[in-house]
Enzyme design. Structure first.
Site, PDB file in Angstrom:
ATOM      1  N   LYS A 212       0.866  -1.193   0.000  1.00 12.12           N
ATOM      2  CA  LYS A 212       0.000   0.000   0.000  1.00 12.12           C
ATOM      3  C   LYS A 212       0.894   1.231   0.000  1.00 12.12           C
ATOM      4  O   LYS A 212       1.840   1.332   0.793  1.00 12.12           O
ATOM      5  CB  LYS A 212      -0.858  -0.021   1.253  1.00 12.12           C
ATOM      6  CG  LYS A 212      -1.634   1.245   1.506  1.00 12.12           C
ATOM      7  CD  LYS A 212      -2.451   1.098   2.765  1.00 12.12           C
ATOM      8  CE  LYS A 212      -3.060   2.414   3.164  1.00 12.12           C
ATOM      9  NZ  LYS A 212      -3.928   2.300   4.319  1.00 12.12           N
TER      10      LYS A 212
HETATM   11  C1  R5P Z   1      -2.793   4.457   7.987  1.00 15.66           C
HETATM   12  O1  R5P Z   1      -2.045   4.320   8.926  1.00 15.66           O
HETATM   13  C2  R5P Z   1      -4.173   4.302   8.236  1.00 15.66           C
HETATM   14  O2  R5P Z   1      -4.161   3.200   9.018  1.00 15.66           O
HETATM   15  C3  R5P Z   1      -5.090   4.118   7.051  1.00 15.66           C
HETATM   16  O3  R5P Z   1      -5.319   2.766   6.813  1.00 15.66           O
HETATM   17  C4  R5P Z   1      -4.617   4.711   5.784  1.00 15.66           C
HETATM   18  O4  R5P Z   1      -4.031   5.949   6.013  1.00 15.66           O
HETATM   19  C5  R5P Z   1      -5.706   4.804   4.733  1.00 15.66           C
HETATM   20  O5  R5P Z   1      -6.670   5.645   5.107  1.00 15.66           O
HETATM   21  P1  R5P Z   1      -6.834   7.095   4.443  1.00 15.66           P
HETATM   22  O6  R5P Z   1      -7.396   6.845   3.086  1.00 15.66           O
HETATM   23  O7  R5P Z   1      -7.753   7.802   5.350  1.00 15.66           O
HETATM   24  O8  R5P Z   1      -5.464   7.709   4.380  1.00 15.66           O
END
Ligand code: R5P
Length: 300
Positions: A212
């Site tokens: 990711k």
């Molecule tokens: C990251 O540490 C968070 O756990 C989220 O999973 C990640 O940042 C994705 O969420 P967002 O789209 O809100 O950034």
């Protein structure tokens, strides 16, 4: 006595002539749809197929694990209300075991990407120091389809977070559970294409089955250089059209999905937004088409 009709072979001189072995047809290939997975175990592939839709090849992962750092994040105050509402629109939920056990009924029946690293909160100076927060036995007990572990490359905690990742990958390979490695960016870190290209490749080389990262310029080169599927984080809340453009560009440039949180659960209408993102992920909608869809779908 057991009913053996059609099962028990009569005594023939050779193989029963009424059996059809289709000798004229070449042995079937599995044609597995996810890059980098050819040499993985059947169980690993089965879990990866629950995450990445075999038809589109892509995944809409809803990230709602923010609470492990931030507590009751805006939009996530009541996961027990939010998650059932979005159930039919998403493919995977990324969350902590505490949130899943308390807020998600087991009949939810969507794959879980279990947040398995922990160690800092927003109360700390920085949030780069983590440890492995969940035993593999509990991952199995929760029937997770993937384990998510965060890494902070280029920080003082680089080695510590890489160690967490490697130990998690080892345990996952033992039991056929993929590891989703998160490229995290600390406060002072640059979000450059060079950094994301290096980081995604490093995490894949360490054995992560999914990586990711954030979207950046030259993203096609980032996805091309990473031998396993990349999913893109949404980041802070954007106007809906911009969030859909982010998803569209990421998919057009080789991402196999999004792992999106705030841009869905903080949207004016989270359900309409999840549906619109799914159109981009699975149905080849452009950002403009998905935005039209969002406007038509959202509660007026
Ligand atoms: C990251 O540490 C968070 O756990 C989220 O999973 C990640 O940042 C994705 O969420 P967002 O789209 O809100 O950034």
């Amino acid at each position: 006595m057991a009913d053996m009709d059609g099962i028990k072979t009569n005594n023939h001189e050779g193989i029963d002539p009424s059996k059809n072995f289709h000798t004229e047809v070449a042995p079937g290939k599995t044609n597995y749809h996810i890059k980098g997975m050819d040499n993985m175990s059947w169980g690993m592939k089965d879990r990866m197929s629950r995450i990445f839709n075999p038809k589109s090849g892509n995944a809409l992962i809803l990230a709602v694990d923010h609470g492990y750092i931030s507590g009751a994040t805006k939009g996530l105050e009541r996961l027990d209300i939010l998650l059932p509402e979005l159930q039919e629109d998403i493919d995977v939920v990324m969350a902590t075991r505490g949130a899943i056990r308390t807020c998600l009924p087991p009949m939810f029946n969507k794959p879980i990407a279990l947040r398995c690293s922990a160690g800092s909160t927003v109360l700390s100076e920085d949030v780069t120091s983590e440890t492995i927060g969940v035993d593999i036995e509990d991952v199995i007990r929760m029937n997770a389809s993937a384990m998510a572990v965060q890494t902070f490359l280029g920080t003082k905690d680089e080695k510590e977070t890489i160690t967490n990742l490697c130990r998690t990958i080892d345990a996952g390979i033992k039991y056929g559970i993929p590891t989703l490695a998160v490229v995290a960016v600390g406060k002072q870190m640059a979000r450059s294409p060079q950094f994301f290209s290096l980081a995604t490749r490093v995490l894949a080389e360490l054995g992560a089955q999914i990586v990711k990262t954030y979207y950046c310029e030259d993203f096609e080169k980032v996805t091309s250089g990473c031998p396993v599927p990349i999913v893109v984080a949404g980041g802070k809340q954007l106007p809906p059209k911009e969030a859909l453009t982010l998803a569209y560009r990421a998919i057009s440039e080789g991402a196999r999905g999004v792992d999106m949180g705030r841009n869905i659960f903080q949207a004016e209408d989270p359900k309409a937004m999840a549906k619109a993102v799914a159109k981009v992920i699975h149905e080849k909608y452009t950002d403009n088409e998905a935005y039209e869809f969002y406007l038509d779908t959202k509660v007026k």
